[in-house]
Structure formats: structure tokens, C-alpha cells
Write a protein that holds these residues in place. Structure first.
Motif, PDB file in Angstrom:
ATOM      1  N   UNK A 110      24.408  28.458  33.832  1.00  0.00           N
ATOM      2  CA  UNK A 110      24.113  29.847  33.513  1.00  0.00           C
ATOM      3  C   UNK A 110      24.099  30.661  34.808  1.00  0.00           C
ATOM      4  N   UNK A 111      24.677  31.852  34.760  1.00  0.00           N
ATOM      5  CA  UNK A 111      24.650  32.757  35.907  1.00  0.00           C
ATOM      6  C   UNK A 111      25.663  32.449  36.991  1.00  0.00           C
ATOM      7  N   UNK A 112      26.576  31.509  36.756  1.00  0.00           N
ATOM      8  CA  UNK A 112      27.595  31.183  37.755  1.00  0.00           C
ATOM      9  C   UNK A 112      28.553  32.355  37.972  1.00  0.00           C
ATOM     10  N   UNK A 113      29.345  32.248  39.009  1.00  0.00           N
ATOM     11  CA  UNK A 113      30.395  33.219  39.296  1.00  0.00           C
ATOM     12  C   UNK A 113      31.738  32.517  39.170  1.00  0.00           C
ATOM     13  N   UNK A 114      32.666  33.153  38.456  1.00  0.00           N
ATOM     14  CA  UNK A 114      34.018  32.633  38.297  1.00  0.00           C
ATOM     15  C   UNK A 114      34.893  33.222  39.391  1.00  0.00           C
ATOM     16  N   UNK A 115      35.661  32.358  40.044  1.00  0.00           N
ATOM     17  CA  UNK A 115      36.631  32.775  41.045  1.00  0.00           C
ATOM     18  C   UNK A 115      38.009  32.319  40.575  1.00  0.00           C
ATOM     19  N   UNK A 136      46.449  36.340  37.758  1.00  0.00           N
ATOM     20  CA  UNK A 136      45.681  36.926  36.671  1.00  0.00           C
ATOM     21  C   UNK A 136      45.844  38.439  36.731  1.00  0.00           C
ATOM     22  N   UNK A 137      46.311  39.035  35.628  1.00  0.00           N
ATOM     23  CA  UNK A 137      46.541  40.480  35.590  1.00  0.00           C
ATOM     24  C   UNK A 137      45.706  41.088  34.460  1.00  0.00           C
ATOM     25  N   UNK A 138      44.785  41.987  34.779  1.00  0.00           N
ATOM     26  CA  UNK A 138      43.935  42.596  33.755  1.00  0.00           C
ATOM     27  C   UNK A 138      44.742  43.398  32.739  1.00  0.00           C
ATOM     28  N   UNK A 139      44.285  43.410  31.494  1.00  0.00           N
ATOM     29  CA  UNK A 139      44.911  44.250  30.473  1.00  0.00           C
ATOM     30  C   UNK A 139      44.365  45.669  30.513  1.00  0.00           C
ATOM     31  N   UNK A 140      43.141  45.838  30.989  1.00  0.00           N
ATOM     32  CA  UNK A 140      42.515  47.149  31.101  1.00  0.00           C
ATOM     33  C   UNK A 140      43.353  48.015  32.049  1.00  0.00           C
ATOM     34  N   UNK A 141      43.819  49.141  31.554  1.00  0.00           N
ATOM     35  CA  UNK A 141      44.692  50.010  32.355  1.00  0.00           C
ATOM     36  C   UNK A 141      43.967  50.652  33.540  1.00  0.00           C
ATOM     37  N   UNK A 142      42.645  50.576  33.564  1.00  0.00           N
ATOM     38  CA  UNK A 142      41.876  51.107  34.693  1.00  0.00           C
ATOM     39  C   UNK A 142      41.686  50.065  35.797  1.00  0.00           C
ATOM     40  N   UNK A 143      42.161  48.844  35.541  1.00  0.00           N
ATOM     41  CA  UNK A 143      42.041  47.769  36.523  1.00  0.00           C
ATOM     42  C   UNK A 143      43.421  47.388  37.025  1.00  0.00           C
ATOM     43  N   UNK A 144      43.432  46.793  38.207  1.00  0.00           N
ATOM     44  CA  UNK A 144      44.680  46.391  38.835  1.00  0.00           C
ATOM     45  C   UNK A 144      44.614  44.922  39.248  1.00  0.00           C
ATOM     46  N   UNK A 145      45.749  44.434  39.711  1.00  0.00           N
ATOM     47  CA  UNK A 145      45.845  43.061  40.199  1.00  0.00           C
ATOM     48  C   UNK A 145      44.724  42.797  41.204  1.00  0.00           C
ATOM     49  N   UNK A 146      44.014  41.714  41.011  1.00  0.00           N
ATOM     50  CA  UNK A 146      42.930  41.331  41.913  1.00  0.00           C
ATOM     51  C   UNK A 146      41.554  41.765  41.450  1.00  0.00           C
ATOM     52  N   UNK A 147      41.487  42.702  40.514  1.00  0.00           N
ATOM     53  CA  UNK A 147      40.178  43.210  40.071  1.00  0.00           C
ATOM     54  C   UNK A 147      39.360  42.166  39.311  1.00  0.00           C
ATOM     55  N   UNK A 148      40.003  41.148  38.766  1.00  0.00           N
ATOM     56  CA  UNK A 148      39.282  40.137  37.988  1.00  0.00           C
ATOM     57  C   UNK A 148      39.233  38.786  38.705  1.00  0.00           C
ATOM     58  N   UNK A 149      39.466  38.775  39.993  1.00  0.00           N
ATOM     59  CA  UNK A 149      39.479  37.506  40.712  1.00  0.00           C
ATOM     60  C   UNK A 149      38.075  36.967  40.974  1.00  0.00           C
ATOM     61  N   UNK A 150      37.060  37.773  40.713  1.00  0.00           N
ATOM     62  CA  UNK A 150      35.668  37.331  40.793  1.00  0.00           C
ATOM     63  C   UNK A 150      34.915  37.966  39.629  1.00  0.00           C
ATOM     64  N   UNK A 151      34.328  37.131  38.779  1.00  0.00           N
ATOM     65  CA  UNK A 151      33.581  37.617  37.612  1.00  0.00           C
ATOM     66  C   UNK A 151      32.228  36.923  37.612  1.00  0.00           C
ATOM     67  N   UNK A 152      31.186  37.711  37.539  1.00  0.00           N
ATOM     68  CA  UNK A 152      29.822  37.166  37.558  1.00  0.00           C
ATOM     69  C   UNK A 152      29.267  37.098  36.131  1.00  0.00           C
ATOM     70  N   UNK A 153      28.538  36.039  35.872  1.00  0.00           N
ATOM     71  CA  UNK A 153      27.827  35.902  34.603  1.00  0.00           C
ATOM     72  C   UNK A 153      26.377  36.330  34.823  1.00  0.00           C
ATOM     73  N   UNK A 154      25.789  36.887  33.803  1.00  0.00           N
ATOM     74  CA  UNK A 154      24.361  37.213  33.843  1.00  0.00           C
ATOM     75  C   UNK A 154      23.572  35.899  33.811  1.00  0.00           C
TER      76      UNK A 154
END
Length: 188
Positions: A110-115, A136-154
Motif C-alpha cells: 500500500x502507498x507504493x510508487x510506480x515507476x 507509455x503515452x497518456x490518453x489524457x490530452x492535457x498530458x504528454x509523454x513522460x507525465x505518467x512515468x511516476x505514479x503515486x498510490x495513496x
């Protein structure tokens, strides 16, 4: 002491929901903290007298697929290795299987960070010369390449793979168009 719990029934129901491609399996409701406290009341016998034990319901944070939050949806773009003879469909299936293995419950807390760099390295290691690049390429048009390379969990969240073969795209080469690089980023 904060303790986060996922029950086996919730885990199975949630994974069935994630795997369902018919739209007939409903997302399971979140776990109830009062029910958890009653079900796991024996744990209170093991705490110190001065401790307070709080049992919190855990939940999944699905990534990439249509069953994840819109801000966490993405395509995984893959360039096949030069001498690879594998079909695109077989490659997509292998990648989804590898991502499922990567996101096995036993690999996360729980609470890990995805890289993404770690997932990418895992895919390169397990698929060898079949692939030459994966991004990894985000589908959200407000995000760009690299924006999802680090995702934190609560603290109460644990990652789950929601990607399907529909989220894998086999491409010939990495370009600024298919990467959706930010204007002025200087990437490719």
C-alpha cells in the motif's frame, strides 16, 4: 497503528471486474471499515495496551486501461525487435501477461510508487530481443509523454493492471507524433 486490509473476496471480485470485457461484471463496492473491524477483531488482542489499532479498507488503483481513472489511462507503445517474427497480436498478449505478472499483488505494498522505467526494464528483460523499445503515452490530452512515468498510490491504495490488448500499440518507430511530446520539450 494504521493497518490496511484487502479481503480475498474483494480481491477476487475486483480482479474479475478488471478482467471482464463484456461490461457485465460490476465494480465491487469498497470495503466497509466497520465490517473489517468486526471481522478482524482478533487483531486487537495483539496490540500493546498503549496502542490504538485502526483497521482501514484498502482499495485498488488500476492503471492504464479503460477501468482506470481517465487521468491514468494510457497506451503502451512498442517497437518490435529488428529480427522479431512474432505477430502483433501475440506480442500484445505477451505484454499484457507480463504486465499482469509485474502488478501481482505480492509485488506491491500500500502507498507504493510506480515507476514506468522499472516496468519497461522488466518487459525488456522478459521479452528479450522481441521488443526494442516500449513507452507509455497518456490518453489524457492535457498530458504528454513522460507525465505518467511516476505514479503515486495513496496510503490505502495498491496498484492493479487494467491494461488490455487494446491498450498496447505496436509501432514502427518512435516519433514526436506517436509519443505526443510536449511542445518545446526537445524529445525526438
Amino acid at each position: 497503528i494504521d493497518m490496511y486490509i484487502l479481503t480475498r473476496n474483494y480481491d477476487e471480485a475486483y480482479r474479475n471486474y478488471i478482467l471482464d470485457n463484456t461490461g457485465t461484471v460490476a465494480r465491487p463496492g469498497d470495503l466497509n471499515p466497520f465490517d473489517l473491524a468486526n471481522s478482524y477483531s482478533d487483531l486487537f488482542d495483539y496490540k500493546m495496551v498503549s496502542d490504538t489499532l485502526i483497521i482501514n479498507p484498502g482499495k485498488y488503483k488500476p492503471l492504464f486501461g479503460s477501468k482506470s481513472q481517465e487521468s491514468l489511462q494510457a497506451t503502451i507503445q512498442v517497437v518490435k525487435g529488428v529480427n522479431s517474427t512474432i505477430s502483433d497480436n501475440e506480442l500484445k498478449s505477451k505484454i499484457v501477461t507480463m504486465i499482469d505478472d509485474y502488478f501481482a499483488l505480492s509485488n506491491w505494498d500500500f502507498g507504493d510508487t510506480f515507476y514506468f522505467s522499472e516496468l519497461s526494464a522488466y518487459l525488456h528483460r522478459t521479452l528479450g530481443t522481441i521488443i526494442s523499445s516500449v513507452v507509455l503515452v497518456p490518453l489524457d490530452t492535457q498530458k504528454y509523454f513522460g507525465d505518467m512515468y511516476e505514479i503515486r498510490a495513496e496510503p490505502n491504495e495498491i496498484f492493479a493492471n487494467a491494461a488490455t490488448v487494446d491498450n498496447i500499440v505496436v509501432i514502427d518507430a518512435l516519433t514526436s507524433t506517436n509519443l505526443r511530446t510536449a511542445p518545446g520539450s526537445g524529445v525526438i
